[in-house]
Motif scaffolding. Structure first.
Motif, PDB file in Angstrom:
ATOM      1  N   ILE A   6       0.774  -1.114  -0.164  1.00  0.00           N
ATOM      2  CA  ILE A   6       0.022   0.155  -0.034  1.00  0.00           C
ATOM      3  C   ILE A   6       0.928   1.217  -0.006  1.00  0.00           C
ATOM      4  CG2 ILE A   6      -1.816   1.418   1.249  1.00  0.00           C
ATOM      5  CD1 ILE A   6      -2.805  -1.243   2.445  1.00  0.00           C
ATOM      6  N   PHE A  50      -7.159  -4.850  -2.383  1.00  0.00           N
ATOM      7  CA  PHE A  50      -6.810  -3.740  -2.214  1.00  0.00           C
ATOM      8  C   PHE A  50      -6.482  -3.326  -3.831  1.00  0.00           C
ATOM      9  CE2 PHE A  50      -4.056  -0.004  -2.398  1.00  0.00           C
ATOM     10  CZ  PHE A  50      -4.727   0.684  -1.320  1.00  0.00           C
ATOM     11  N   MET A  53      -9.556  -2.980  -5.593  1.00  0.00           N
ATOM     12  CA  MET A  53     -10.533  -1.805  -5.332  1.00  0.00           C
ATOM     13  C   MET A  53      -9.954  -0.493  -6.061  1.00  0.00           C
ATOM     14  SD  MET A  53     -11.159  -0.577  -1.358  1.00  0.00           S
ATOM     15  CE  MET A  53      -9.504  -0.390  -0.629  1.00  0.00           C
ATOM     16  N   LEU A  82     -14.308 -12.484   2.971  1.00  0.00           N
ATOM     17  CA  LEU A  82     -14.229 -10.993   2.478  1.00  0.00           C
ATOM     18  C   LEU A  82     -13.978 -10.953   1.098  1.00  0.00           C
ATOM     19  CD1 LEU A  82     -14.445  -8.204   3.285  1.00  0.00           C
ATOM     20  CD2 LEU A  82     -12.023  -8.313   3.963  1.00  0.00           C
ATOM     21  N   ASP A  89     -19.003 -12.008  -8.164  1.00  0.00           N
ATOM     22  CA  ASP A  89     -20.608 -11.696  -7.645  1.00  0.00           C
ATOM     23  C   ASP A  89     -21.315 -12.668  -8.140  1.00  0.00           C
ATOM     24  OD1 ASP A  89     -21.455 -11.153 -10.385  1.00  0.00           O
ATOM     25  OD2 ASP A  89     -20.339  -9.342 -10.627  1.00  0.00           O
ATOM     26  N   ARG A  91     -22.918 -13.612 -10.593  1.00  0.00           N
ATOM     27  CA  ARG A  91     -22.917 -13.888 -12.062  1.00  0.00           C
ATOM     28  C   ARG A  91     -21.854 -14.964 -12.524  1.00  0.00           C
ATOM     29  NH1 ARG A  91     -24.480  -8.109 -14.110  1.00  0.00           N
ATOM     30  NH2 ARG A  91     -22.664  -7.783 -12.783  1.00  0.00           N
TER      31      ARG A  91
ATOM     32  N   VAL B  14     -10.723   5.761  -4.521  1.00  0.00           N
ATOM     33  CA  VAL B  14     -11.524   4.973  -3.929  1.00  0.00           C
ATOM     34  C   VAL B  14     -11.072   4.367  -2.594  1.00  0.00           C
ATOM     35  CG1 VAL B  14     -13.210   2.977  -4.101  1.00  0.00           C
ATOM     36  CG2 VAL B  14     -12.568   4.356  -6.068  1.00  0.00           C
ATOM     37  N   ARG B  15     -11.643   4.423  -1.660  1.00  0.00           N
ATOM     38  CA  ARG B  15     -11.262   3.750  -0.269  1.00  0.00           C
ATOM     39  C   ARG B  15     -12.194   2.479   0.275  1.00  0.00           C
ATOM     40  NH1 ARG B  15      -6.636   5.627  -1.205  1.00  0.00           N
ATOM     41  NH2 ARG B  15      -6.200   7.898  -0.865  1.00  0.00           N
ATOM     42  N   LEU B  16     -13.107   2.390  -0.382  1.00  0.00           N
ATOM     43  CA  LEU B  16     -13.904   1.290  -0.090  1.00  0.00           C
ATOM     44  C   LEU B  16     -15.028   1.050  -0.832  1.00  0.00           C
ATOM     45  CD1 LEU B  16     -15.016  -0.216   3.425  1.00  0.00           C
ATOM     46  CD2 LEU B  16     -16.793   0.293   1.756  1.00  0.00           C
ATOM     47  N   THR B  17     -15.482   0.075  -1.503  1.00  0.00           N
ATOM     48  CA  THR B  17     -16.583  -0.315  -2.230  1.00  0.00           C
ATOM     49  C   THR B  17     -17.395  -1.513  -1.836  1.00  0.00           C
ATOM     50  OG1 THR B  17     -15.420  -1.558  -3.797  1.00  0.00           O
ATOM     51  CG2 THR B  17     -15.419   0.683  -4.426  1.00  0.00           C
ATOM     52  N   LYS B  18     -18.527  -1.528  -1.813  1.00  0.00           N
ATOM     53  CA  LYS B  18     -19.410  -2.703  -1.418  1.00  0.00           C
ATOM     54  C   LYS B  18     -20.417  -2.817  -1.967  1.00  0.00           C
ATOM     55  CE  LYS B  18     -19.945  -6.199   1.795  1.00  0.00           C
ATOM     56  NZ  LYS B  18     -18.827  -7.353   2.008  1.00  0.00           N
ATOM     57  N   TYR B  23     -22.977  -5.731 -10.051  1.00  0.00           N
ATOM     58  CA  TYR B  23     -22.340  -4.615 -11.210  1.00  0.00           C
ATOM     59  C   TYR B  23     -21.056  -5.500 -11.436  1.00  0.00           C
ATOM     60  CZ  TYR B  23     -25.290  -1.059  -9.312  1.00  0.00           C
ATOM     61  OH  TYR B  23     -26.606  -0.099  -9.062  1.00  0.00           O
ATOM     62  N   GLN B  25     -17.371  -5.678 -13.222  1.00  0.00           N
ATOM     63  CA  GLN B  25     -16.111  -4.840 -12.871  1.00  0.00           C
ATOM     64  C   GLN B  25     -16.119  -3.510 -13.745  1.00  0.00           C
ATOM     65  OE1 GLN B  25     -13.760  -5.577 -10.319  1.00  0.00           O
ATOM     66  NE2 GLN B  25     -13.253  -3.605 -10.777  1.00  0.00           N
ATOM     67  N   GLU B  27     -18.768  -1.953 -15.065  1.00  0.00           N
ATOM     68  CA  GLU B  27     -19.774  -1.148 -14.851  1.00  0.00           C
ATOM     69  C   GLU B  27     -19.500  -0.574 -13.518  1.00  0.00           C
ATOM     70  OE1 GLU B  27     -23.924  -3.544 -16.094  1.00  0.00           O
ATOM     71  OE2 GLU B  27     -22.836  -4.130 -14.215  1.00  0.00           O
ATOM     72  N   ARG B  28     -18.858  -1.324 -12.448  1.00  0.00           N
ATOM     73  CA  ARG B  28     -18.371  -0.594 -11.191  1.00  0.00           C
ATOM     74  C   ARG B  28     -17.448   0.386 -11.367  1.00  0.00           C
ATOM     75  NH1 ARG B  28     -17.186  -6.075  -7.487  1.00  0.00           N
ATOM     76  NH2 ARG B  28     -19.010  -6.731  -7.654  1.00  0.00           N
ATOM     77  N   LEU B 101      -6.097   7.358   6.587  1.00  0.00           N
ATOM     78  CA  LEU B 101      -5.142   6.512   6.608  1.00  0.00           C
ATOM     79  C   LEU B 101      -5.304   5.235   7.256  1.00  0.00           C
ATOM     80  CD1 LEU B 101      -1.840   8.613   7.130  1.00  0.00           C
ATOM     81  CD2 LEU B 101      -2.604   7.498   5.105  1.00  0.00           C
ATOM     82  N   ILE B 104      -7.190   3.243   4.820  1.00  0.00           N
ATOM     83  CA  ILE B 104      -6.385   2.605   3.698  1.00  0.00           C
ATOM     84  C   ILE B 104      -5.533   1.577   4.292  1.00  0.00           C
ATOM     85  CG2 ILE B 104      -4.427   3.194   2.435  1.00  0.00           C
ATOM     86  CD1 ILE B 104      -5.298   6.159   2.461  1.00  0.00           C
ATOM     87  N   TYR B 105      -4.840   1.645   5.459  1.00  0.00           N
ATOM     88  CA  TYR B 105      -4.027   0.545   5.724  1.00  0.00           C
ATOM     89  C   TYR B 105      -4.804  -0.717   6.403  1.00  0.00           C
ATOM     90  CZ  TYR B 105       0.068   2.944   4.343  1.00  0.00           C
ATOM     91  OH  TYR B 105       0.993   3.956   3.540  1.00  0.00           O
ATOM     92  N   PHE B 107      -7.929  -1.579   5.427  1.00  0.00           N
ATOM     93  CA  PHE B 107      -9.136  -1.506   4.673  1.00  0.00           C
ATOM     94  C   PHE B 107      -9.976  -2.739   5.041  1.00  0.00           C
ATOM     95  CE2 PHE B 107      -6.346  -3.675   1.875  1.00  0.00           C
ATOM     96  CZ  PHE B 107      -7.087  -4.762   1.583  1.00  0.00           C
ATOM     97  N   HIS B 108      -9.423  -3.789   5.102  1.00  0.00           N
ATOM     98  CA  HIS B 108     -10.253  -5.217   5.576  1.00  0.00           C
ATOM     99  C   HIS B 108     -11.128  -4.962   6.980  1.00  0.00           C
ATOM    100  CE1 HIS B 108      -6.197  -5.396   7.523  1.00  0.00           C
ATOM    101  NE2 HIS B 108      -6.715  -6.368   8.278  1.00  0.00           N
ATOM    102  N   TYR B 111     -14.032  -3.281   5.993  1.00  0.00           N
ATOM    103  CA  TYR B 111     -15.093  -4.221   5.633  1.00  0.00           C
ATOM    104  C   TYR B 111     -15.675  -5.159   6.712  1.00  0.00           C
ATOM    105  CZ  TYR B 111     -13.932  -3.132   0.613  1.00  0.00           C
ATOM    106  OH  TYR B 111     -13.768  -2.505  -0.544  1.00  0.00           O
TER     107      TYR B 111
END
Lengths: 870, 161
Positions: A6, A50, A53, A82, A89, A91, B14-18, B23, B25, B27-28, B101, B104-105, B107-108, B111
């Motif tokens: 990172i 990561f 993302m 996770l 997804d 699909r 982007v820092r987090l997407t759920k 959607y 990849q 489209e995301r 930060l 970021i470090y 991120f899991h 989630y």
């Protein structure tokens, strides 16, 4: 280490650097995956998450998730699940492989592992997985730990959304969740019930009967509950639960007076007692208002609800105003009067600085406009148009135009407002809107003078609005003489002195303006041609302007100027007849076309209400060479329709025989327009329907020159254009008086068997096929409809649609009434052009609609059994 | 329901997407690009909602981070603001005054917390304490497992000597 990666990525200064780092990392991860290194597996996956993302592809890590999930330890499973949720997804096929692991984990002795599995299942399960694992989830709804029950409840929501048929299995368990005390279980249980109601009417009935009382009681308890620090949000205990209960009550009360009745007291209490100074309280009030407006109610509560919205609307917080506007929109259907009271505030919101609020407010205001307030509101909106943001003008203009059109009972008002809009935001006005304006102007014969003068004034001040220029140019061309002579002066007008020279100047400005686009310039050219006849003394000057365009790089303009120049020079005696004023455009036909102009491949033959054959097909074109006395015997198929004639008329091609093929004929676009011009002043019934858009059709011609430039105004595209042959008819009258004798189209070169395309107990459709010689791609189909029942069919309408590789043209039907018992039939001609001729057979979907015994009948069918090689 | 949750920094990172609705990849990426264009440009005093492709996006800015949730048209926007705040408070409690930060470090971790808060795009737990407790319990499970493995490796290492 993940942290190192990172840091390395964050240290990158450019996107290229970042890509390089990611590429290196990915390569290392792939290598590690290939070695099947267990110790680094979860670290690799963390890195991949990561990287994913950041938007890079990570599919190669999907199997690693499955391996981690299948391992025994909690840490591996945790990161594995996770990864599963992030990298996959529903699909992806790979997902199916995880079903077995999920099943084991759902039965695991460690409740946290069960929790992980439920979470993953709830977030990404597919329909197949839902079916396979529903029994496990159902069982977990009764698990001893409430934290598992709540997860199972949300997981069930996903399952019933994926497979609604499973809903009934969950009804009982869901109902028992409503009795829980644990808030987590309770809110998820209530949510599950709400979603069950949406997919199953059985569930809705069950909860309505069995649970309404209980839910009302729960809501009352929570509303009156003492302070509880765990669930408190700004003085309210668990607003989330409040909101979900209100939502479920809304579903139960909707359409059921009895259930609604049971909840009115508590709704009144929530509406009056909830604190409205914090967001949480407002969220509850908002939900409560929606519930009140949705359930069956005598109106007492509604007054309360609308008052709350009124308070919201005057709130300083933009969020609150936004939701108020949103809700008022729904309230308009219930109590328009009450919403009207807030009209002034809503109008202010249209002028807000916040785009979201403006949009909401405009949508709402649009619903509020009625006969009484339209003039005032439109005035306000148009005034605002002047100062509004550029990006909002599009929306605003569209709404204003739509309203002005909707309430256009007074023509002069309509024209005035449209002119204002055109001068303010003409560049945002859609084509059909200004087309409609021209139609209206053409119909308002008593206002021609007034309109042209108003347009002229507007044109002088705002030449940068494209559509204004177009309308002005069109009107100057048509009614230029009225502009100069102050004809039809209204009392409200200020007199204006315009000389013939000024009028020509105006059009010259339009054509020379460098921002004018092709359509505008083309319209200006036509206007000039018309003015040359209106103002004979300026004819030479006009010719000068036209000639300047002879060298125009745009083929369309070049062509027209040459043609017009010829008309001016060589056919002065035709000229005045050619450019007479357009006949009044038919409003009904125009609006019909607008309504029917769907962008699909369906061509609809109008049910021929006025019975004029507005799509006369090819036959009409044939006589042209005849009466021009050009040896037509050796002319090949006259499929280039008016093209030959045009050339002849203009004397472009004075060789004894016309050009042998249609391919190098004058382009279609100019053909049309010229034809239109030529047909002007011929108030034949045939004309009225078409001319409106024909003269306007220049706007669609923008692309035409390119087609033509390739010299390929191909036969099919020419003949596919139904309007040009139609226009050819009056032209012949003009020149010769000879009617378009009914002429058979080309005999078919090859025989095809007839086809019973469709047969039901009530109707038979036969197709007869024929081909035109020389165009194997095109098939002419004559459809014959026979009524097999004993009732007459009225309003008979046949529609057909074809896939993209086919082109379909439908002529009008011979009638729209089909006599009973096969006693007569309707015929209708279709022309299908197969661009994949020889490769694909024809295929067509047909829809037949008619009225019998005052009942509408609709039959649909796909026809696949066409003969080969059509 | 909530269709997706996005955390975007002020710079558009982007820092987090759920994603709770499917959607692809492609489209995301498109969604993220569109929404950051829409949201990051909005002024500070405007409302927290934007309309987007027939859906609504509720966003709220905390320091340099935008928390965005996309919901259906008939969902309660004001409630979503509370849910966003709820999440932020739990994060704050977990990290001890959270900053970008941290997310970021770790991120899991962000989630894991979100997964205790939302499932299938619906709220799962209204109590911050419960969420914190559940996450902590699972963290300690991981810690114990780590200790065990490290002690096993120690034993093996010593035995190998």
């Amino acid at each position: 280490m993940i942290g190192d990666m990172i840091r390395a990525i964050r240290a990158c200064k450019t996107a290229a650097e970042e890509r390089a780092v990611v590429r290196k990392e990915c390569a290392a991860i792939r290598a590690s995956i290939n070695e099947d290194d267990q110790d680094y597996r979860h670290r690799n996956l963390a890195k991949l998450m990561f990287i994913q993302m950041l938007g890079y592809p990570t599919h190669f890590g999907q199997m690693e998730c499955l391996k981690l999930i299948a391992s025994a330890g909690f840490p591996e499973k945790r990161i594995g699940y996770l990864g599963l949720m992030l990298l996959l997804d529903e699909r992806q096929e790979v997902l199916m492989l995880v079903t077995n692991s999920l099943k084991q984990d759902l039965n695991h002795s460690n409740q946290y592992i069960v929790g992980l599995a439920l979470c993953a299942l709830g977030n990404i399960c597919s329909a197949e997985m839902a079916r396979d694992l529903a029994p496990e989830v159902e069982r977990l709804l009764q698990f001893r730990d409430p934290n598992i029950r709540k997860k199972a409840a949300l997981c069930s929501i996903r399952i019933i959304k994926k497979v609604p048929a499973l809903a009934e299995n969950f009804i009982n368990c869901a109902a028992s969740l409503l009795k829980e005390k644990h808030h987590g279980v309770l809110i998820t249980g209530v949510q599950l019930c709400a979603d069950l109601c949406k997919v199953s009417s059985e569930a809705l009935e069950y909860f309505r009967k069995k649970c309404t009382e209980g839910l009302v009681r729960t809501l009352r308890d929570i509303v009156n509950s003492p302070y509880s620090p765990e669930y408190d949000i700004s003085g309210i205990t668990d607003p989330y639960l409040h909101i979900r209960l209100l939502k479920l009550l809304r579903i139960l009360g909707q359409g059921d007076a009895d259930a609604s009745d049971r909840m009115t007291d508590i709704l009144a209490q929530v509406a009056t007692k909830t604190e409205s100074n914090k967001n949480a309280g407002n969220a509850i009030l908002y939900e409560c208002v929606e519930t009140i407006m949705s359930i069956e109610d005598d109106g007492g509560l509604r007054v309360l609800a609308i008052n709350i919205l009124g308070k919201f609307l005057s709130n300083r917080d933009n969020n609150i105003r936004y939701v108020a506007l949103n809700m008022l929109m729904r309230a308009t259907t219930l109590d328009a009067q009450a919403v009207q009271r807030h009209r002034a505030t809503i109008l202010d919101c249209v002028k807000d600085s916040d785009a979201s609020i403006r949009k909401r407010a405009l949508d709402l205001l649009y619903l509020l406009v009625n006969d009484n307030n339209v003039k005032h509101l439109i005035k306000e909106l148009i005034e605002y148009l002047e100062v509004s943001d550029q990006e909002f003008k599009g929306d605003l203009t569209a709404k204003i135009c739509s309203l002005v059109e909707k309430f256009s009972s007074e023509k002069i008002w309509y024209i005035d407002q449209m002119l204002k809009v055109l001068s303010e935001a003409g560049n945002f006005v859609k084509d059909e809107v200004w087309h409609a304006l021209i139609v209206v102007i053409s119909n308002a014969s008593d206002l021609h003078g007034y309109t042209i003068r108003a347009l002229y004034r507007a044109f002088l001040t705002s030449t940068e609005q494209e559509t204004l220029v177009r309308v002005a140019v069109w009107c100057i061309g048509e009614y230029g003489d009225m502009l100069v002579n102050n004809v039809g002066m209204l009392d409200i007008e200020d007199p204006i002195t315009v000389t013939e020279c000024d009028a020509v100047d105006a059009v010259e400005v339009a054509i020379k303006r460098h921002t004018s686009d092709l359509t505008t310039k083309a319209m200006a050219l036509i206007a000039l041609l018309k003015l040359s006849s209106r103002f004979p003394s300026y004819s030479e000057r006009i010719k000068g302007i036209i000639v300047q365009n002879k060298g125009n790089v745009v083929l369309e303009l070049q062509q027209r100027s040459i043609e017009f120049n010829h008309i001016l020079q060589k056919h002065p005696k035709f000229r005045s007849a050619l450019v007479e004023r357009m006949p009044v455009l038919d409003e009904a036909t125009f609006s019909g076309r607008r309504a029917g102009s769907l962008p699909t491949a369906i061509s609809t033959s109008s049910g021929a209400p006025s019975n004029h054959p507005n799509g006369i097909a090819k036959p009409a074109t044939a006589p042209i060479p005849d009466f021009l006395d050009l040896s037509s015997d050796d002319v090949p198929a006259p499929s280039s329709s008016g093209g030959d004639f045009l050339q002849d008329l203009l004397g472009v091609d004075l060789s004894p025989t016309p050009a042998p093929s249609g391919a190098d004929m004058p382009p279609k676009a100019s053909t049309d327009v010229l034809l239109d011009l030529l047909s002007i002043g011929m108030p034949l019934p045939v004309q009225t329907g078409l001319s409106a858009s024909d003269i306007l059709s220049s706007s669609q011609d923008d692309k035409a020159p390119f087609v033509n430039f390739n010299g390929l105004a191909s036969l099919s595209s020419l003949s596919a254009n139904a309007t040009s042959p139609a226009n050819a008819a009056p032209m012949m009258d003009l020149l010769d008086g000879r009617g378009p004798g009914p002429q058979k189209s080309e005999e078919n070169g090859q025989a095809y068997p007839s086809l019973v395309a469709y047969e039901s107990s009530s109707l038979r459709v036969m197709f007869n096929f024929s081909k035109q010689r020389g165009s194997p791609q095109t098939t002419l189909i004559q459809a014959t409809f026979t009524n097999l029942s004993s009732n007459v069919y009225n309003d008979f309408l046949f529609q057909a649609a074809v896939p993209k590789f086919l082109q379909l043209h439908l002529d009008p039907a011979s009638s729209n009434t089909l006599p009973a018992s096969g006693d007569g039939s309707i015929t209708q001609n279709l022309k299908v052009t197969n661009s994949q001729h020889g490769k694909k057979s024809l295929v067509m979907r047909v829809r037949i609609a008619y009225k019998t015994n005052n009942k509408d009948v609709l039959e649909e069918r796909q026809i696949n059994n066409f003969p080969q090689n059509l | 329901m909530i269709h997706f949750v996005l955390l975007i920094s002020r710079q558009g990172k982007v820092r987090l997407t759920k994603w709770y609705s499917p959607y692809s990849q492609k489209e995301r990426t498109k969604v993220i690009r569109e929404l950051s264009g829409l949201i990051l440009t909005r002024g500070p005093k405007l409302c927290n909602f934007v309309e987007w492709r027939g859906l609504r996006v509720v966003y709220k800015r905390y320091a340099s981070l935008y928390f965005c949730m996309c919901i259906d048209e008939d969902d309660n926007e004001l409630e979503i603001l509370e849910i966003i705040h709820h999440y932020v408070e739990v994060l704050d409690r977990y990290f001890g005054s959270v900053c970008e930060l941290d997310l970021i470090y770790n991120f899991h971790k962000a989630y894991f917390i979100l997964d205790e808060l939302l499932i299938a795009g619906e709220l799962q737990e209204p109590s911050k304490r419960t969420v914190a407790r559940l996450v902590a319990a699972q963290d300690s499970l991981v810690e114990t497992a780590k200790e065990q493995t490290s002690s096993i490796t120690n034993i093996i290492a010593q035995a190998a000597k």
